[in-house]
Scaffold this active site. Structure first.
Site, PDB file in Angstrom:
ATOM      1  N   THR A 110       0.858  -1.175   0.000  1.00 40.33           N
ATOM      2  CA  THR A 110       0.000   0.000   0.000  1.00 40.33           C
ATOM      3  C   THR A 110       0.897   1.228   0.000  1.00 40.33           C
ATOM      4  O   THR A 110       1.739   1.390   0.883  1.00 40.33           O
ATOM      5  CB  THR A 110      -0.933   0.016   1.221  1.00 40.33           C
ATOM      6  OG1 THR A 110      -1.805  -1.116   1.161  1.00 40.33           O
ATOM      7  CG2 THR A 110      -1.768   1.279   1.251  1.00 40.33           C
ATOM      8  N   MET A 206     -11.733   7.738   9.115  1.00 44.48           N
ATOM      9  CA  MET A 206     -11.587   7.052  10.403  1.00 44.48           C
ATOM     10  C   MET A 206     -10.869   7.920  11.429  1.00 44.48           C
ATOM     11  O   MET A 206     -10.008   8.722  11.077  1.00 44.48           O
ATOM     12  CB  MET A 206     -10.820   5.736  10.207  1.00 44.48           C
ATOM     13  CG  MET A 206     -11.545   4.725   9.355  1.00 44.48           C
ATOM     14  SD  MET A 206     -10.620   3.171   9.142  1.00 44.48           S
ATOM     15  CE  MET A 206      -9.379   3.655   7.959  1.00 44.48           C
ATOM     16  N   ASP A 478      -4.018  15.227  56.963  1.00 44.46           N
ATOM     17  CA  ASP A 478      -3.277  15.988  57.970  1.00 44.46           C
ATOM     18  C   ASP A 478      -4.172  16.409  59.123  1.00 44.46           C
ATOM     19  O   ASP A 478      -3.781  16.339  60.296  1.00 44.46           O
ATOM     20  CB  ASP A 478      -2.653  17.223  57.310  1.00 44.46           C
ATOM     21  CG  ASP A 478      -1.844  18.050  58.283  1.00 44.46           C
ATOM     22  OD1 ASP A 478      -0.867  17.503  58.852  1.00 44.46           O
ATOM     23  OD2 ASP A 478      -2.182  19.234  58.489  1.00 44.46           O
TER      24      ASP A 478
END
Length: 510
Positions: A110, A206, A478
Site C-alpha cells: 500500500t 476514520m 493531615d
C-alpha cells in the site's frame, strides 16, 4: 547477514483467536517516514520520528515474517508511513519472496504512489504481486490541500504504470471520502473503472490521534452506495473474496469494480483475518486497539522462535470480537494513522534526545479552551468519618481547609511539578463530599474529592486537576491524623474527563 529461524513443528498451532478467526494476513509497516502529509493521517504539528535503532532491521523483519508464514500466514502487505522511502525496499521484497517455499502466496504494498514508478518494475520482478495506491482526489490543486505537498502527476504516472503491468495480480485505488472535501468526485472515480481493470475502494474517514475526526465529515458507505446507485441504476453486487474488507460492486460493461470499506458504520470484525507488525516491532491485533506487544524487544533480549510465537499467540487470543463503535474508539492512546506501524515504544515526552529532562515545547500549538476533572478518595475509619460526616457539627473546618488547600495547590502546580507549564487558569472548582456505606466494611467510609479546572491555553490542565485532588486529600489526612493517622488510605486518584487539545475529548467509563 544470514538469518536463522527455527523450524516450527508440522503441527504448530495456527493463529486462531477465541472467536475462531484464522489470521493468515500480515501487514508489515516498514517505516514511520512519509513523503506526503495527508491531514487525516498525520497531525498538523507532525509526529516525533523514532531513532533508526528503534526500527526493525531487514533481518528482524525477515525473521518475524518467516515465523508468521510458518504459522499460517499466506499474505503479506507492506505499509508505512510510506514503504517506498525505506532503503533497499526492492531487496527486502526479494527476501520476503523467498518465503513462498514455506507457504507465502502473495506480497502486496500500500503506497501513496509518489515515487512508486521508480521502483515498480524491480519490485514486480522480485516478487511483488499486488499494489494499492492511495489517491483521494483527481484535482491536482485539491491534492496539494489534502496532502500538503505537490505530486499529483507523479501518483497518476505510478497508477498508469501499475495498470499496464501484466504481472500484477491486482491494482486497487484507495479513496478516503470526506464530506465537503472530495465527496463530489465519487462519480469521477467510478468512471475510472470503465476501461481499466482497476478496483476503486471508497473508505470511510476514520478517527486517529490528531486527525480532527468529526462524525459529520464521515460519509457512510450506505450513503455513498445509494448516491452511486441513483446514477448507475444497474450497479450490480459482485462476489467478495473471503475475509475481504470491501463490499464490491460493478457497473455492467465496465472492466473494473468499486468497493466500500465501512470500518465505521458497518464493521467487518467478524471475518477479520489481519495482524499488524509495526515498524518498531510491536504486534497489533486490531487497527483501533491501542494495545501492543513488542516482539522487537524480545528478539533483542535473545528470545527464541518458540518464545516469540507464544507471545504472538497470546496477543491473538486477546483480540476482541469487534472494535468499539465510532463514538467510542480510543483516539487518546491509539497512534496517529501514520504511526500505526511505527514508533510505539513508550516515549517520555519530557526527555530530550540526549536523555535530559526538558520542558515540552508547546509554542506551535493553538490556544484553545481546555478543561479537566480529576477525582480521588481518602478512606477513613468510622471514628474519623464521624468528625466530617454530614451530621458532624464542625465538619466544615476540615473540608473547607482542604478545599482551600486544593485550590491554592492547583494554582501553584507549575511550582510543584518542575516541567509543568504555568497556565492562565480561568476556573477552579473543588468539592469534598463525605460518603458512608450502608454496609460496614474496611472501606465503608470515605471523602470523595473532585476538582474541575479550566483554562485558555496551549496545553491541558490534567496535572492541575490531579494536583488539586492530591493536595485536598492530603490536607484531610493531615487534619485527621491525630484520630486515625495509621488507618487512613488515599487512593483512586485519576483523571475522569478532559476536553480540548489535539487528542480530543476523553471521558473515563464508570
Amino acid at each position: 547477514m544470514s538469518v536463522t529461524v527455527a523450524v516450527m513443528p508440522s503441527g504448530a498451532p495456527s493463529l486462531v483467536d477465541i472467536f475462531g478467526r484464522r489470521h493468515n494476513y500480515l501487514r508489515i509497516s516498514l517505516t514511520e517516514r512519509c513523503n506526503l502529509r495527508c491531514f487525516y493521517c498525520m497531525p498538523s504539528e507532525g509526529v516525533q520520528l523514532s531513532p533508526n535503532s528503534d526500527i526493525l532491521t531487514d533481518d528482524e523483519i525477515i525473521r518475524l515474517a518467516t515465523l508468521f508464514v510458518r504459522s499460517g500466514v499466506t499474505k503479506i502487505r507492506l505499509t508505512g508511513g510510506e514503504p517506498t522511502v525505506r532503503k533497499n525496499i526492492v531487496g527486502l521484497v526479494s527476501r520476503l519472496s523467498g518465503l513462498r517455499e514455506h507457504g507465502l502466496e502473495s506480497i502486496g504494498m500500500t503506497t501513496n504512489g509518489l515515487v512508486l514508478h521508480r521502483y515498480l518494475d524491480d519490485l514486480i520482478s522480485n516478487g511483488l504481486t499486488h499494489v494499492n495506491i492511495s489517491l483521494d482526489t483527481l484535482d491536482p490543486f485539491k491534492f496539494e490541500i489534502m496532502t500538503r505537498r505537490m505530486g499529483h502527476e507523479a501518483v497518476m504516472r505510478s497508477l498508469q504504470m501499475a495498470l499496464k503491468s501484466s504481472y500484477l495480480r491486482s491494482v486497487k485505488l484507495n479513496v478516503v471520502v470526506i464530506r465537503g472535501l472530495n465527496d463530489t468526485e465519487v462519480p469521477d472515480f467510478v468512471e475510472m473503472t470503465r476501461d481499466q481493470a482497476l478496483s476503486v475502494r471508497f473508505i470511510e474517514f476514520m478517527p486517529f490521534t490528531g486527525n480532527k475526526w468529526n462524525k459529520s465529515k464521515m460519509v457512510p458507505s450506505s450513503e455513498l452506495l445509494a448516491a452511486i446507485s441513483s446514477q448507475y441504476h444497474n450497479l450490480a453486487k459482485t462476489s467478495d473474496e473471503p475475509n475481504d474488507t470491501a463490499r464490491s460492486y460493478r457497473v455492467p460493461g465496465y472492466r473494473g469494480s468499486i468497493g466500500f470499506i465501512s470500518s465505521m458504520s458497518d464493521h467487518f470484525c467478524g471475518s477479520c483475518n489481519r495482524l499488524r507488525l509495526t515498524a518498531d516491532g510491536q504486534i497489533k491485533v486490531c487497527l483501533f486497539d491501542a494495545k501492543e506487544v513488542s516482539l522487537r524487544d524480545q528478539m533483542r533480549r535473545g528470545a527464541d522462535d518458540a518464545e516469540l510465537l507464544g507471545t504472538v499467540e497470546m496477543a491473538v487470543q486477546g483480540k476482541k470480537e469487534k472494535h468499539a463503535g465510532m463514538d467510542a474508539i480510543d483516539v487518546i492512546t491509539n497512534r496517529p494513522m501514520i504511526l500505526i506501524g511505527e514508533p510505539s515504544s513508550p516515549r517520555l515526552t519530557h526527555i530530550d534526545a540526549h536523555g535530559k529532562p526538558s520542558m515540552v515545547n508547546v509554542s506551535p500549538k493553538e490556544v484553545t479552551s481546555r478543561s479537566a476533572t480529576a477525582s480521588g478518595r481518602i478512606y477513613l475509619p468510622r471514628a474519623a468519618y464521624d468528625l466530617v460526616s454530614p451530621e458532624a457539627a464542625n465538619k466544615g473546618d476540615v473540608l473547607l481547609v482542604a478545599q482551600l488547600a486544593a485550590i491554592m495547590a492547583c494554582k501553584r502546580t507549575a511550582d510543584l511539578i518542575p516541567l509543568c507549564h504555568p497556565l492562565p487558569l480561568t476556573h477552579v472548582e473543588v468539592k469534598l463530599v463525605p460518603q458512608g456505606n450502608a454496609v460496614p466494611g474496611a472501606r465503608a467510609y470515605s471523602v470523595l474529592c473532585e476538582a474541575t479546572v479550566r483554562c485558555e491555553g496551549r496545553t491541558g490542565v490534567e496535572m492541575e486537576a490531579l494536583t488539586a485532588v492530591s493536595v485536598g486529600l492530603l490536607t484531610v489526612w493531615d487534619m485527621l491524623k491525630a484520630v486515625a493517622g495509621r488507618e487512613m488510605l488515599i487512593g483512586d486518584i485519576l483523571v475522569a474527563n478532559k476536553t480540548g487539545g489535539k487528542g480530543g475529548d476523553f471521558s473515563r467509563s464508570a
